[in-house]
Design a protein around this motif. Structure first.
Motif, short mmCIF file in Angstrom:
data_model
loop_
_atom_site.label_atom_id
_atom_site.label_comp_id
_atom_site.label_asym_id
_atom_site.label_seq_id
_atom_site.Cartn_x
_atom_site.Cartn_y
_atom_site.Cartn_z
N ILE A 109 0.74 -1.27 -0.01
CA ILE A 109 0.02 -0.04 -0.01
C ILE A 109 0.91 1.06 0.24
O ILE A 109 2.04 1.06 0.55
CB ILE A 109 -0.67 0.02 1.32
CG1 ILE A 109 -0.05 -0.10 2.58
CG2 ILE A 109 -1.98 -1.07 1.10
CD1 ILE A 109 -0.78 0.59 3.66
N THR A 111 0.75 5.09 1.29
CA THR A 111 0.43 6.22 2.06
C THR A 111 1.14 7.48 2.05
O THR A 111 2.18 7.44 1.66
CB THR A 111 -0.04 5.86 3.67
OG1 THR A 111 1.31 5.40 4.21
CG2 THR A 111 -0.86 4.71 3.69
N LYS A 115 5.51 3.55 1.30
CA LYS A 115 5.07 2.20 0.82
C LYS A 115 5.21 1.45 2.02
O LYS A 115 6.15 1.44 2.74
CB LYS A 115 5.94 1.71 -0.23
CG LYS A 115 5.73 2.25 -1.45
CD LYS A 115 6.56 1.65 -2.73
CE LYS A 115 6.15 2.67 -4.03
NZ LYS A 115 6.98 2.00 -5.17
N LYS A 116 3.98 0.45 1.95
CA LYS A 116 4.26 -0.54 3.03
C LYS A 116 3.78 -1.84 2.71
O LYS A 116 2.34 -1.81 1.87
CB LYS A 116 3.42 -0.01 4.34
CG LYS A 116 3.40 -0.87 5.39
CD LYS A 116 2.60 -0.30 6.69
CE LYS A 116 2.71 -1.39 7.86
NZ LYS A 116 2.10 -0.60 9.05
N ILE A 118 1.58 -5.17 3.64
CA ILE A 118 0.47 -5.75 4.50
C ILE A 118 0.33 -7.09 4.09
O ILE A 118 0.05 -7.32 3.03
CB ILE A 118 -1.01 -4.98 4.20
CG1 ILE A 118 -0.73 -3.53 4.27
CG2 ILE A 118 -1.95 -5.58 5.36
CD1 ILE A 118 -0.41 -2.79 5.77
N MET A 161 -1.89 -3.46 9.98
CA MET A 161 -2.01 -1.86 9.90
C MET A 161 -2.22 -1.06 11.13
O MET A 161 -2.48 -1.72 12.41
CB MET A 161 -3.57 -1.78 9.24
CG MET A 161 -3.12 -2.12 7.62
SD MET A 161 -5.06 -2.76 6.84
CE MET A 161 -4.97 -4.46 7.29
N GLU A 165 -5.81 5.43 7.79
CA GLU A 165 -5.23 5.74 6.41
C GLU A 165 -4.57 4.32 5.85
O GLU A 165 -4.94 4.31 4.60
CB GLU A 165 -4.22 6.86 6.53
CG GLU A 165 -3.79 7.30 5.09
CD GLU A 165 -2.58 8.13 5.22
OE1 GLU A 165 -1.61 8.18 6.17
OE2 GLU A 165 -2.00 8.49 4.29
N GLU A 166 -3.94 3.68 6.64
CA GLU A 166 -3.59 2.31 6.08
C GLU A 166 -4.67 1.54 5.65
O GLU A 166 -4.67 0.62 4.60
CB GLU A 166 -2.37 1.82 7.19
CG GLU A 166 -1.30 2.68 7.15
CD GLU A 166 -0.20 1.75 8.20
OE1 GLU A 166 0.80 2.48 8.18
OE2 GLU A 166 -0.45 1.07 8.47
N TYR A 170 -5.36 -0.03 2.05
CA TYR A 170 -5.43 -1.34 1.96
C TYR A 170 -6.60 -1.96 1.18
O TYR A 170 -6.91 -2.59 0.21
CB TYR A 170 -5.38 -2.27 3.15
CG TYR A 170 -5.46 -3.71 2.98
CD1 TYR A 170 -4.41 -4.76 2.63
CD2 TYR A 170 -6.68 -4.29 3.38
CE1 TYR A 170 -4.75 -5.84 2.81
CE2 TYR A 170 -6.96 -5.51 3.57
CZ TYR A 170 -5.84 -6.53 3.24
OH TYR A 170 -6.15 -7.89 3.20
#
Ligand code: ADP
Ligand code: MG
Ligand code: ZN
Length: 493
Positions: A109, A111, A115-116, A118, A161, A165-166, A170
């Motif tokens: 994802i 935000t 980037k991250k 999940i 998460m 927002e996350e 997602y």
């Protein structure tokens, strides 16, 4: 100083698959319909009826799993989850517990903070329940089994998460993947995408998870964001008072902005899960997986990248156009028609109409992207007419708006309503001369250096021409004439 808390969130998302028929019978899986018309002995749980698995459900679940980087269980099975409820006619739901179709995936994802990844724990196939209708008749509830047996995929994330927002990023990502794959339309309002939010809080820096609650009944991104905020505060308050969070299911009431306890958390053992004896295991071969992978269409990020590199659009425009596959398809069809018409800079021109006018009108009319009525052919025609200078920008926008509402043919509309710009310079010149003759004072002002007053003269000409002239041409003609009459005046003296 008060303690700092971290919010930890894991999601269980149900997505209704867009198959023509239900998961274990041939009834229509379409949304709506008169109550109990999409039903048969299988999906109303009649004794002696037997389920037969819909192959399309497996293919959609597989496509979604592969797009979310999951591993595939070569053999997966269905299990019965036993519980009594009037919307569940068999007294069990056919689901997957021990061997779900996909597991161990992830989605990336984006935000504001970057980037991250999940992680996805698993994805499994199951059937939807019917619907209870509580307020149609006075003192009883009614049940509609049209939804009973509609195929679902449940996507269970890891508790990765940390904010609303996350969570929304997602869900958006998941929605776009489903939409691009064509496996679901993912409408929160209609219930074809439902997200249960598992949330706990813990002291910042702690590596242990706190006790979580699960919130249901969240049917918009806004409600999800509010529910996360509300539940986080409720849990922190309990901890600050030295109390414990109860592991339970809570129902979010978006009007009251508060969640209510529904039931304490039940365990898998309470459902007495066991393998469904009526359904054989599903064997998913490498070859089948490969075929599904090969069929995977270009997904959103890939498409946006191509718009940037191959079509020369900005990253912002490319991202906006690809937020809906439907919109992207219309855009691409328009671009290829413009190419056929040999119109230079087609992608940028088409993008402007979609991002500027189309998105504005959609918002203004409160419409969904999928409700767009105008055809790419008509938009391409309108762009071509503009290119030839046959209508000015303002007229084009007006015609577009009518086209947006009624999908008129812009070319014949412009013809019929006499909206073509007068390109016959003879006619235009006569009007310009008339306006100059009728406004000697303004002409004097212009000549004495107050060049701004030309705007007034342009306005007069446009009015005489009923808007059917190109303002730039009018301006050029006016200033040419003023300057030349100046010169001839000098000559006379
Ligand atoms: P169950 O088997 O009771 O349904 P799971 O372990 O499958 O519970 O978890 C269900 C969902 O809850 C998953 O999305 C998971 O990420 C999330 N979850 C589990 N523990 C926590 C926690 N302590 N805080 C937040 N979310 C959690
Ligand atoms: Mg669960
Ligand atoms: Zn049926």
């Amino acid at each position: 100083m008060g303690k700092q808390y971290e919010t930890v969130i894991g999601l269980e998302v149900h997505v209704e698959l867009a198959t023509a028929t239900k998961i274990f019978c041939g009834c229509s899986a379409r949304f709506g319909g008169a109550p109990n018309t999409h039903t048969c002995p299988v999906c109303t749980g009649m004794p002696g009826s037997l389920p037969v698995l819909n192959k399309q459900v497996v293919e959609y679940a597989l496509a979604l799993g592969l797009a979310a980087n999951c591993r595939v269980n070569r053999t997966c099975k269905f299990d019965r989850k036993n519980y009594f409820y009037p919307d569940n006619p068999q007294n069990y739901q056919i689901s997957q517990l021990y061997l779900p179709i996909c597991y161990d995936g992830s989605l990336e994802i984006k935000t504001a903070s970057g980037k991250k990844k999940i992680r996805i724990h698993e994805m499994h196939m199951e059937e939807d329940a019917g619907k209870l209708i509580h307020d149609a008749w006075e003192d009883c509830s009614l049940v509609d089994y049209n939804r009973s047996g509609v195929p679902l995929v449940e996507i269970v994330s890891e508790p990765d998460m940390r904010s609303a927002e996350e969570v929304i990023a997602y869900l958006e990502k998941l929605r776009l993947i489903c939409q691009y794959l064509g496996v679901s339309d993912c409408k929160l309002q209609e219930g074809s995408m439902r997200a249960d939010v598992n949330l706990s809080v813990r002291e910042a820096g702690s590596s242990e998870l706190g006790t979580r609650t699960e919130m249901k009944n969240l049917n918009s991104f806004k409600a999800i964001a509010r529910a996360i905020e509300g539940e986080r505060e409720r849990q922190i308050e309990l901890l600050e008072e030295g109390k414990c969070v109860q592991q339970e299911t809570r129902r979010w009431d978006d009007n009251k902005e508060y969640s209510y306890a529904m039931r304490s958390k039940e365990d898998a053992k309470d459902y007495r899960y066991f393998p469904d004896p009526d359904l054989p295991p599903v064997v998913i071969s490498e070859a089948w997986t490969k075929r599904i992978k090969e069929r995977q269409p270009e997904l959103q990020e890939e498409k946006a990248g191509r718009y940037e590199k191959k079509l020369g659009l900005s990253a912002y425009d490319a991202s906006l156009l690809t937020q809906s596959r439907y919109l992207a398809d219309l855009f691409e069809q328009t671009v290829s028609l413009l190419e056929e018409k040999k119109i230079a800079g087609g992608p940028k021109k088409a993008a402007n109409w979609f991002i500027g006018e189309t998105l504005r009108l959609l918002k203004d009319r409160g419409m969904e992207t999928e409700e767009i009525r105008f055809t790419p052919g008509h938009l391409a025609d309108l762009i071509a007419v503009c290119e030839k200078g046959e209508v000015n920008n303002r007229t084009a926008k007006k015609v577009f708006e009518i086209m947006f509402d009624e999908d008129i043919d812009p070319v014949s509309y412009i013809e019929k309503n006499g909206l073509k710009s007068v390109t016959d310079t003879g006619a235009l010149e006569r009007v310009v001369d008339k306006v100059l003759a009728g406004n000697p004072k303004t002409v004097e002002e212009y000549k004495s250096g107050k060049t701004k007053v030309i705007g007034f003269l342009v306005g007069q000409v446009m009015q005489e021409m009923k808007g059917k002239a190109d303002p730039q041409t009018v301006k050029r003609l006016l200033s040419e004439k003023c300057n030349s009459s100046d010169r001839s005046a000098h000559l006379l003296h």
